[in-house]
Structure formats: structure tokens, C-alpha cells
Design a protein around this motif. Structure first.
Motif, PDB file in Angstrom:
ATOM      1  N   PHE A  63       0.834  -1.203   0.000  1.00 30.96           N
ATOM      2  CA  PHE A  63       0.000   0.000   0.000  1.00 30.96           C
ATOM      3  C   PHE A  63       0.873   1.258   0.000  1.00 30.96           C
ATOM      4  O   PHE A  63       0.644   2.206  -0.757  1.00 30.96           O
ATOM      5  N   ALA A  64       1.912   1.261   0.838  1.00 27.09           N
ATOM      6  CA  ALA A  64       2.793   2.433   0.927  1.00 27.09           C
ATOM      7  C   ALA A  64       3.530   2.652  -0.382  1.00 27.09           C
ATOM      8  O   ALA A  64       3.708   3.801  -0.826  1.00 27.09           O
ATOM      9  N   PRO A 189      -2.655   3.644  -9.781  1.00 30.70           N
ATOM     10  CA  PRO A 189      -3.817   3.957  -8.949  1.00 30.70           C
ATOM     11  C   PRO A 189      -4.763   2.778  -8.756  1.00 30.70           C
ATOM     12  O   PRO A 189      -5.418   2.664  -7.710  1.00 30.70           O
ATOM     13  N   LEU A 190      -4.831   1.886  -9.747  1.00 37.27           N
ATOM     14  CA  LEU A 190      -5.671   0.694  -9.593  1.00 37.27           C
ATOM     15  C   LEU A 190      -5.104  -0.213  -8.501  1.00 37.27           C
ATOM     16  O   LEU A 190      -5.843  -0.703  -7.625  1.00 37.27           O
ATOM     17  N   ASN A 191      -3.792  -0.428  -8.545  1.00 40.81           N
ATOM     18  CA  ASN A 191      -3.143  -1.282  -7.555  1.00 40.81           C
ATOM     19  C   ASN A 191      -3.193  -0.648  -6.168  1.00 40.81           C
ATOM     20  O   ASN A 191      -3.347  -1.334  -5.152  1.00 40.81           O
ATOM     21  N   PHE A 192      -3.064   0.677  -6.101  1.00 43.76           N
ATOM     22  CA  PHE A 192      -3.189   1.364  -4.818  1.00 43.76           C
ATOM     23  C   PHE A 192      -4.577   1.137  -4.217  1.00 43.76           C
ATOM     24  O   PHE A 192      -4.719   0.866  -3.021  1.00 43.76           O
ATOM     25  N   THR A 193      -5.611   1.227  -5.054  1.00 37.76           N
ATOM     26  CA  THR A 193      -6.981   1.038  -4.570  1.00 37.76           C
ATOM     27  C   THR A 193      -7.195  -0.365  -4.018  1.00 37.76           C
ATOM     28  O   THR A 193      -7.758  -0.542  -2.930  1.00 37.76           O
ATOM     29  N   THR A 194      -6.745  -1.369  -4.765  1.00 35.10           N
ATOM     30  CA  THR A 194      -6.936  -2.738  -4.286  1.00 35.10           C
ATOM     31  C   THR A 194      -6.144  -2.976  -2.998  1.00 35.10           C
ATOM     32  O   THR A 194      -6.604  -3.673  -2.087  1.00 35.10           O
TER      33      THR A 194
END
Length: 260
Positions: A63-64, A189-194
Motif C-alpha cells: 500500500f505504501a 492507482p488501480l493497484n493502490f486502490t486494491t
């Protein structure tokens, strides 16, 4: 001397430092080409963390990394999030379903599935060296892509996770016709959201080992920050080679640990 004991495991300074280094490398690799989780999740399992807790703790540090990369790309005006909102919602829904599923099923199979998955992803990168060099015609409209492919990858990330950034990037190339570099940028941004959705649900379930997560978060931020300033210049073929090598080495190490 152990610095903290969590759920019966002792974490030494050397172990925390080692995981910090793995996370820094993973943050660098993940930002440039995706697949950082292919390094960090096996490392967490190798030090003895149970599978679900390893998945949860992996989310805390990934996440970070994805947050750092996304913010850096936004500041460099490489991303426009206005068109992303439907995709972000779809990715988040998929991740929520996946993280809830994995916390309520038997997980012993993950010890075998993760190394097999690593070898599969390594083979995928090896067999597609020219994937995404040129922009092509989109095979799928964005609404259809957002209602099928994106939530499916989100579900995978919530339930398992390794290689999600690579899967988002590859799907952008295959289904939306982007170049690999463009698809890699759009995957952040997609990977951050998941990651953030799965992290919230894993945290609510008490699965995150924060002593480990904190050390790895610091490493991820460092690696992602460095890589975000290199993304537009470094040849991706070098990152592919690194991902392939590390996937194979980590999967073989985990299989050796299981067998012997």
C-alpha cells in the motif's frame, strides 16, 4: 536479540533489516514494472509468518509503495484520475470480495500455490519480451474492461496479491491497446486502490503484523520514490529480467523449505 514477539514468533533486528531491504527492492521493481509482491510475499512466508498474516502484512507495505508511486506520478502530471473513478471503484469491490474470501477459508494450499504462481508469472514474462512495445487497437471498451477484467484482478489482489501490478499492466496492453509503459503508469492507482481496500479489511480481521509492516513500509517508500523518478527512462527489459530471476529464486527457496 528479539525485539518483539507477535503470535508466538520472534522478530530480530537482522530479520527486520532484511525485510526492509526486500521491500525497498520490491518497491523499486513494482513501480517500474509491477510484480513487487512476488518478492515480498514469499519473503514473509519464508520467515515463518502464517499465509493469511503474510498476505495481510504484505498489503501494509505494498500500500505504501503504490501510494508513493501514484502521488509521484500525479505530481509529474503523468496521471489524470478523472477518467479512473469507475475503474477504481470496480477494483476496490473486487479486492474487498477477495480479502473477505481468503480470511474465511483454509489457507494451507497457499504455501504451495504461491511458489507455483511465481514460476508461472516468470514464464509469462519470459515468453512475452516484446509485449507492449507499441500502442495497438483496443480489444475491449473501457466500460466493459472496467466491469470484467478490473474487478477480477482486484479479487485476485484481495485474495492473494503477488503480481497484481503486472497483471493490471498486462491487461492494459492486451485489452486496451496501451504500450507497456503507459499501462504500467495507469496500473498504479488501480493497484493502490486494491491494496488499501484489502489492507482495511485485513486490519479489521487482526491479520496484519505491524512490527514487520512498519519496517517494510519504510523500504517500500524508499524504493518506490527512487523508481518513480526513473520510470520514464529505464529500459523495461532490464526490469523484466530482474523479476524473472527473483521469481524463480524465491519460488525455489519456498519449495525447498516445504520439501526439506
Amino acid at each position: 536479540m528479539p525485539v518483539e514477539s507477535v503470535s508466538g514468533f520472534d522478530w530480530s533486528v537482522a530479520m527486520l533489516l532484511g525485510l526492509f531491504c526486500v521491500a525497498a527492492l520490491a518497491g523499486w521493481v513494482d513501480t517500474l514494472a509491477g510484480g513487487g509482491g512476488l518478492l515480498t510475499l514469499p519473503a514473509l512466508i519464508l520467515v515463518g509468518i502464517p499465509p493469511v498474516s503474510a498476505l495481510a502484512t504484505n498489503k501494509s507495505q505494498s500500500f505504501a509503495g503504490t501510494l508513493t508511486a501514484t502521488l509521484a506520478l500525479l505530481m509529474r502530471k503523468q496521471l489524470n484520475l478523472r477518467e479512473f473513478w469507475p475503474l477504481l471503484v470496480a477494483a476496490g469491490i473486487g479486492a474487498a470480495i477477495g480479502s473477505l474470501i481468503v480470511q474465511n477459508i483454509a489457507t494451507d494450499w497457499l504455501r504451495w500455490f504461491v511458489p507455483v504462481l511465481l514460476l508461472g508469472v516468470a514464464l509469462y514474462f519470459l515468453l512475452t519480451p516484446a509485449l507492449g512495445e507499441l500502442e495497438t487497437h483496443a480489444r475491449m471498451t473501457q466500460p466493459w474492461y472496467g466491469s470484467t477484467v478490473v474487478p477480477a484482478i482486484g479479487l485476485y489482489d484481495g485474495a492473494i496479491g503477488p503480481g497484481t501490478g503486472s497483471f493490471f499492466a498486462a491487461s492494459g496492453v492486451v485489452f486496451r491497446g496501451h504500450t507497456l509503459r503507459t499501462a504500467t503508469v495507469r496500473a498504479k492507482p488501480l493497484n493502490f486502490t486494491t491494496n488499501v481496500v484489502a489492507l482495511v479489511l485485513f486490519s479489521a480481521g487482526g491479520q496484519v503484523v505491524w512490527a514487520i509492516g512498519a519496517a517494510m513500509i519504510a523500504g517500500q517508500v524508499l524504493g518506490a520514490y527512487i523508481a518513480s523518478h526513473m520510470m520514464l527512462t529505464i529500459p523495461l527489459r532490464y526490469i523484466r529480467r530482474m523479476v524473472i530471476t527473483m521469481c524463480v529464486l524465491m519460488s525455489l527457496a519456498q519449495l525447498y523449505r516445504l520439501l526439506f
